[in-house]
Design a protein around this motif. Sequence first.
Motif: not given
Length: 216
Positions: A158-163
């Motif tokens: 999730v953090a990778a997608v947002i980033l």
Amino acid sequence: MKVYIDPATQYQEVLILSVAFGIIHLFFGLGIKAYMNIRDGKYLDALYDVGFWIMILVGAILYFVNMAIPMAPVVKTIATVLMVVSAIGIILTGERGASSIVGRIFGGLYSLYGISSYVGDFVSYSRLMGLGLSGGFIGAAINMMVRMLLPNGIVGIVAAVILFVGGQIFNLFIGALGAYVHAIRLTYVEFFSKFYEGGGKAFNLFRSKPKYINLK
């Protein structure tokens, strides 16, 4: 067959390409100035103010290219002749409005010093290389951080997608803004200065101008 330039490793090629765009851009501006002079019947002005400068710039470019990439000896000779003849022409005609010979010579020497401004103009186009490199490296850095987050489970994904989405959108925005600002700057400062002459009418205040003044 490789048909592209990798800015991450081929810095010199990107720099040469950026300066080449600048040369084409500025020569086009000089061509517009020559056209304006010819249109107005100022044929000698087109030669003095444009022709000699194109000659000296072409000669200088050929001379330095020949230093980097050795060519036939005649190329160096042609470049030298172009620079010498055009430099003499600029000195003799650069300040042709002066009333004395001494004034014309010193004014012409000062006009010849204007070659330094052309060097600055050409170097200014290297900002195109900076724009390309900065956007590419920022995007690569974001992708690197995304790959570091992916193995950390659902939270990492999730953090990778947002980033990735937020970072690349920001990178595209900054790149587009920089392209707009620097393109406008190169056009108004480097390009327009080669031919543009301000005109128009003086601004008049929107108020009446009374004929008489009452003093109290």
